[in-house]
Design a protein around this motif. Structure first.
Motif, PDB file in Angstrom:
ATOM      1  N   ALA A 218      -4.993  10.384  -6.214  1.00 24.28           N
ATOM      2  CA  ALA A 218      -4.173  11.547  -7.616  1.00 24.28           C
ATOM      3  C   ALA A 218      -3.942  11.885  -7.082  1.00 24.28           C
ATOM      4  O   ALA A 218      -2.855  12.790  -7.416  1.00 24.28           O
ATOM      5  CB  ALA A 218      -5.531  12.151  -7.303  1.00 24.28           C
ATOM      6  N   ARG A 219      -3.435  11.696  -5.915  1.00 29.62           N
ATOM      7  CA  ARG A 219      -2.137  12.768  -5.131  1.00 29.62           C
ATOM      8  C   ARG A 219      -0.824  11.446  -5.258  1.00 29.62           C
ATOM      9  O   ARG A 219       0.737  12.731  -6.099  1.00 29.62           O
ATOM     10  CB  ARG A 219      -1.792  12.797  -3.632  1.00 29.62           C
ATOM     11  CG  ARG A 219      -1.277  13.779  -2.868  1.00 29.62           C
ATOM     12  CD  ARG A 219      -0.772  15.141  -3.373  1.00 29.62           C
ATOM     13  NE  ARG A 219       0.394  15.620  -2.812  1.00 29.62           N
ATOM     14  CZ  ARG A 219       0.796  16.513  -3.465  1.00 29.62           C
ATOM     15  NH1 ARG A 219       0.724  17.107  -4.736  1.00 29.62           N
ATOM     16  NH2 ARG A 219       1.624  17.428  -2.743  1.00 29.62           N
TER      17      ARG A 219
ATOM     18  N   GLU B  27       6.041  10.232   2.642  1.00 34.23           N
ATOM     19  CA  GLU B  27       5.179  10.806   3.299  1.00 34.23           C
ATOM     20  C   GLU B  27       3.786  10.658   3.239  1.00 34.23           C
ATOM     21  O   GLU B  27       2.778  10.267   4.160  1.00 34.23           O
ATOM     22  CB  GLU B  27       5.187  12.199   2.757  1.00 34.23           C
ATOM     23  CG  GLU B  27       4.451  12.901   4.448  1.00 34.23           C
ATOM     24  CD  GLU B  27       4.555  14.498   3.757  1.00 34.23           C
ATOM     25  OE1 GLU B  27       3.866  15.195   4.820  1.00 34.23           O
ATOM     26  OE2 GLU B  27       5.534  14.826   3.064  1.00 34.23           O
ATOM     27  N   LEU B  28       3.502  10.247   1.675  1.00 33.54           N
ATOM     28  CA  LEU B  28       1.892  10.068   1.593  1.00 33.54           C
ATOM     29  C   LEU B  28       2.128   8.355   1.966  1.00 33.54           C
ATOM     30  O   LEU B  28       0.419   8.171   2.332  1.00 33.54           O
ATOM     31  CB  LEU B  28       1.713  10.069   0.104  1.00 33.54           C
ATOM     32  CG  LEU B  28       0.255   9.774  -0.455  1.00 33.54           C
ATOM     33  CD1 LEU B  28      -0.573  10.706  -0.200  1.00 33.54           C
ATOM     34  CD2 LEU B  28       0.092   9.584  -1.882  1.00 33.54           C
ATOM     35  N   LYS B  29       2.270   7.351   1.683  1.00 33.83           N
ATOM     36  CA  LYS B  29       2.320   6.273   2.119  1.00 33.83           C
ATOM     37  C   LYS B  29       1.935   6.479   3.855  1.00 33.83           C
ATOM     38  O   LYS B  29       1.475   5.560   4.658  1.00 33.83           O
ATOM     39  CB  LYS B  29       3.883   5.702   2.161  1.00 33.83           C
ATOM     40  CG  LYS B  29       3.637   4.044   2.078  1.00 33.83           C
ATOM     41  CD  LYS B  29       4.951   3.356   2.322  1.00 33.83           C
ATOM     42  CE  LYS B  29       4.491   1.358   2.022  1.00 33.83           C
ATOM     43  NZ  LYS B  29       5.842   1.031   1.887  1.00 33.83           N
ATOM     44  N   SER B  30       2.850   7.256   4.763  1.00 29.48           N
ATOM     45  CA  SER B  30       3.125   6.661   5.582  1.00 29.48           C
ATOM     46  C   SER B  30       1.389   7.718   6.622  1.00 29.48           C
ATOM     47  O   SER B  30       1.331   7.193   7.638  1.00 29.48           O
ATOM     48  CB  SER B  30       4.233   7.929   7.095  1.00 29.48           C
ATOM     49  OG  SER B  30       4.283   8.960   6.218  1.00 29.48           O
TER      50      SER B  30
ATOM     51  N   VAL C 174     -11.901  10.155  -0.153  1.00 30.42           N
ATOM     52  CA  VAL C 174     -10.605   9.588   0.694  1.00 30.42           C
ATOM     53  C   VAL C 174      -9.345   8.695   0.429  1.00 30.42           C
ATOM     54  O   VAL C 174      -8.667   9.151  -0.113  1.00 30.42           O
ATOM     55  CB  VAL C 174     -10.285   9.345   2.314  1.00 30.42           C
ATOM     56  CG1 VAL C 174      -9.130   8.866   2.868  1.00 30.42           C
ATOM     57  CG2 VAL C 174     -11.412   9.990   3.298  1.00 30.42           C
ATOM     58  N   GLY C 175     -10.016   8.230  -0.190  1.00 34.17           N
ATOM     59  CA  GLY C 175      -9.560   6.866  -1.702  1.00 34.17           C
ATOM     60  C   GLY C 175      -9.223   7.745  -2.775  1.00 34.17           C
ATOM     61  O   GLY C 175      -7.552   7.406  -3.313  1.00 34.17           O
TER      62      GLY C 175
ATOM     63  N   ALA D 147      -4.177  16.181   4.930  1.00 34.12           N
ATOM     64  CA  ALA D 147      -3.439  15.998   5.789  1.00 34.12           C
ATOM     65  C   ALA D 147      -2.738  15.003   3.350  1.00 34.12           C
ATOM     66  O   ALA D 147      -1.756  15.457   3.372  1.00 34.12           O
ATOM     67  CB  ALA D 147      -3.209  15.077   5.595  1.00 34.12           C
ATOM     68  N   VAL D 148      -3.407  15.160   3.034  1.00 32.37           N
ATOM     69  CA  VAL D 148      -2.898  14.447   1.638  1.00 32.37           C
ATOM     70  C   VAL D 148      -2.483  15.249   0.256  1.00 32.37           C
ATOM     71  O   VAL D 148      -1.491  15.708   0.053  1.00 32.37           O
ATOM     72  CB  VAL D 148      -3.991  13.845   1.305  1.00 32.37           C
ATOM     73  CG1 VAL D 148      -3.986  13.161  -0.557  1.00 32.37           C
ATOM     74  CG2 VAL D 148      -4.296  12.388   1.581  1.00 32.37           C
TER      75      VAL D 148
END
Length: 368
Positions: free
Chosen positions: A90-91, A40-43, A84-85, A31-32
């Motif tokens: 990075a993204r 979108e990343l924040k959501s 995941v963090g 997803a990331v």
């Protein structure tokens, strides 16, 4: 009393199963990687790192494990949450870099281009129309006459044959200057300038009197308490209604176009006798075929547009100004500048004229 359950297998807890944890990490990383914007990343964060995410639930189950199992389960879940963090961080760096690069392209500014130091304004169309009218009459040999906006009742009413009982002298129509009984008013027309001119000079007189006038009207689409008008006055020997008609025809042709004519309709004004309303041939349909006239919105299907009032100067007015009415005659007329502007340019609302929005004035440029 029984001792701790040292044989408890953390794999038996579904959320702590290594396969489940790996699936949660894989889902989050996918997803990331697919996120195309910072929003979108924040959501995605609540789904994969929030309190209800699979990894957060697995972390809460560690506390229920026996001491011998906590270390291994904690290490496995901690590493998964760390991966995941790191992927989110990075993204975010990548998307911020893409955003900054896009902004530099889309919002680039050429600093070598010279810009005006001041915003471009515009002259108000009322001033432009007034000057255009003044130029027309000056080119015909007339003079421009001006006077004060606060006038005596005598000049504003009595000298113009407007008696004490005339409705125009009521407070419902006229602004009176305090204190009560001062005998001063805000002029309701520029006719007092005509009286001042006749008092100050001997005929022949050919003057145009433009200026600001005041009446107790509410501001709406077609009325305003402060407006502008211009009035013409001629006093000379042998002046007739024919001279008035010829002057008006010459004026409207210069203002609205060649071939436009006027007509006079009998009416009553205290300061002129005989008096007439001025109608101008519609400059849009020009009184063409019946179908063209009926379809014309400017004249309402009549072929004519009402401009103002006119007539021969009343003998009483000449006499009050010290001019011999047996030797001299004259004519006078008056038209509203705002009305002329609205008619000529199809302006439907008086608010547009008086509110001072420069965007309205810019439409007219520097010449009307």
């Amino acid at each position: 009393m029984s001792g701790p359950n040292t044989n408890f297998d953390p794999v038996e807890v579904a959320v702590l199963d290594p396969r489940a944890i790996e699936d949660a990490v894989t889902s989050a990383l996918g997803a990331v990687a697919a996120a195309t914007s910072l929003d979108e990343l924040k959501s995605l964060r609540p789904t994969h790192t929030g309190d209800r995410s699979p990894l957060a639930q697995a972390n809460r189950e560690i506390g229920a494990l026996p001491p011998s199992a906590k270390a291994e389960a904690g290490k496995r879940v901690g590493q998964a949450r760390g991966r995941v963090g790191q992927a989110f961080a990075a993204r975010q760096v990548e998307l911020e870099a893409e955003r900054d690069e896009r902004v530099l392209v889309e919002e680039t500014q050429d600093l070598t281009v010279r810009v005006p130091r001041r915003p471009v304004g515009a002259r108000h169309p009322v001033n432009l129309v007034s000057e255009r009218v003044e130029d027309i009459f000056v080119s015909m040999g007339w003079e421009i006459a001006e006077g004060p906006e606060i006038e005596s009742e005598w000049l504003n009413f009595d000298a113009l044959n407007i008696g004490p009982d005339h409705p125009a002298r009521q407070e419902a129509d006229t602004f009176y200057v305090a204190p009560a009984g001062s005998g001063l008013v805000l002029r309701t027309h520029t006719s007092p300038v005509q009286v001042r001119t006749m008092l100050d000079r001997e005929p022949p007189i050919y003057v145009l009197c433009p200026g600001k006038t005041f009446r107790t009207d509410d501001l709406d689409a077609t009325h305003t308490p402060v407006f502008h008008q211009f009035e013409g006055l001629v006093v000379d020997e042998g002046v007739t209604m024919a001279h008035l008609r010829g002057t008006l025809d010459a004026f409207v042709q210069r203002l609205f176009g060649d071939g436009i004519v006027t007509r006079l309709r009998p009416n009553y004004f205290p300061f002129t006798e005989p008096s007439a309303e001025i109608d101008c041939q519609c400059w849009v349909c020009r009184g063409g075929s019946d179908a063209e006239v009926k379809a014309c919105r400017s004249c309402g299907g009549t072929g004519w547009i009402e401009l103002g009032g006119s007539g021969m100067v009343n003998r009483r007015v000449l006499r009050s100004a010290g001019i011999d009415p047996d030797r001299y005659t004259g004519f006078a007329f008056g038209l509203g500048i705002e009305r002329s502007l609205m008619l000529r340019h199809g302006i439907a609302d008086m608010h547009d004229i008086v509110e001072g929005d420069v965007r309205f004035s810019r439409q007219f440029g520097m010449e009307i």
